[in-house]
Structures are given as C-alpha cells and as structure tokens.
Motif scaffolding. Structure first.
Motif, PDB file in Angstrom:
ATOM      1  N   TYR A 160      45.588  45.620  29.894  1.00 24.02           N
ATOM      2  CA  TYR A 160      44.986  44.456  30.550  1.00 24.02           C
ATOM      3  C   TYR A 160      44.667  43.363  29.537  1.00 24.02           C
ATOM      4  O   TYR A 160      44.941  42.190  29.765  1.00 24.02           O
TER       5      TYR A 160
ATOM      6  N   ALA B 217      45.109  43.661  38.011  1.00 22.95           N
ATOM      7  CA  ALA B 217      43.882  44.203  38.609  1.00 22.95           C
ATOM      8  C   ALA B 217      44.061  44.378  40.115  1.00 22.95           C
ATOM      9  O   ALA B 217      43.647  45.395  40.689  1.00 22.95           O
TER      10      ALA B 217
ATOM     11  N   ILE C 108      37.805  48.858  39.751  1.00 21.81           N
ATOM     12  CA  ILE C 108      38.598  48.066  38.820  1.00 21.81           C
ATOM     13  C   ILE C 108      37.772  46.905  38.262  1.00 21.81           C
ATOM     14  O   ILE C 108      37.883  46.577  37.075  1.00 21.81           O
ATOM     15  N   SER C 109      36.933  46.313  39.077  1.00 25.25           N
ATOM     16  CA  SER C 109      36.056  45.242  38.617  1.00 25.25           C
ATOM     17  C   SER C 109      35.162  45.727  37.477  1.00 25.25           C
ATOM     18  O   SER C 109      35.026  45.061  36.447  1.00 25.25           O
TER      19      SER C 109
ATOM     20  N   LEU D  28      37.491  46.792  34.266  1.00 27.37           N
ATOM     21  CA  LEU D  28      38.104  45.702  33.511  1.00 27.37           C
ATOM     22  C   LEU D  28      37.144  44.551  33.236  1.00 27.37           C
ATOM     23  O   LEU D  28      37.500  43.611  32.520  1.00 27.37           O
TER      24      LEU D  28
ATOM     25  N   ILE E 254      39.812  39.516  41.618  1.00 26.12           N
ATOM     26  CA  ILE E 254      40.738  40.531  42.127  1.00 26.12           C
ATOM     27  C   ILE E 254      41.286  40.106  43.484  1.00 26.12           C
ATOM     28  O   ILE E 254      42.491  40.220  43.736  1.00 26.12           O
TER      29      ILE E 254
END
Length: 85
Positions: free
Chosen positions: A20, A32, A47-48, A51, A58
């Motif tokens: 990423y 993402a 994922i928030s 990352l 997203i």
C-alpha cells in the motif's frame, strides 16, 4: 447470529501495508476498496484501521472501481493540482 469477519494473518497484513505504501494516491484508494470488497461486512472498518485511512476514502475508491471512466484515466490530478473527481 452474525458471522464475524476473519482478519488476515499478521504476515499478510504487513505485506499489505508495505505494498500500500508503495502506491500512488489513486491506486491506494482503489487497492483499499478492492481489499474491502473481498472481506465483505466489516471490511471497510478493518481496512481503514489497517491502512490508516478514512472510510470515505475507501468508499470513493469503491466508486472509482465501479466506474469505467475512472478506470481508464491515466491522470491522478487535474492540471493545476486539483484532484480529479
């Protein structure tokens, strides 16, 4: 009863974060979004957090993935530094 989303292993998470960080701004959003889509319910939050980006970012990436026009553009920003929408 709701099934809980399984998370990735620590090794895979580290690889995801490393990959990423090598991407440009637009590709980060899209990556993402793609990972979120694979995870299903709870994926945006996971994922928030993993990352370190806002959930709206997203969602924007998801919109871009679903837009043929957005996927064919080569520019990241409009001329003059304004971000493309």
């Amino acid at each position: 009863m709701r099934m809980l989303m399984e998370s990735y292993s620590t090794i895979v998470e580290a690889q995801m974060v490393r990959f990423y960080s090598s991407l440009n701004e637009r590709d980060r959003r899209r990556y993402a979004a793609l990972e979120t889509t694979k995870l299903g319910h709870g994926g945006i939050q996971y994922i928030s957090t993993l990352l370190g980006l806002h959930r709206k970012t997203i969602v924007r990436g998801m919109t871009e993935l679903n837009s043929e026009e957005q996927l064919t553009t080569n520019r990241i920003r409009k001329k003059g530094g304004e971000e493309e929408v």
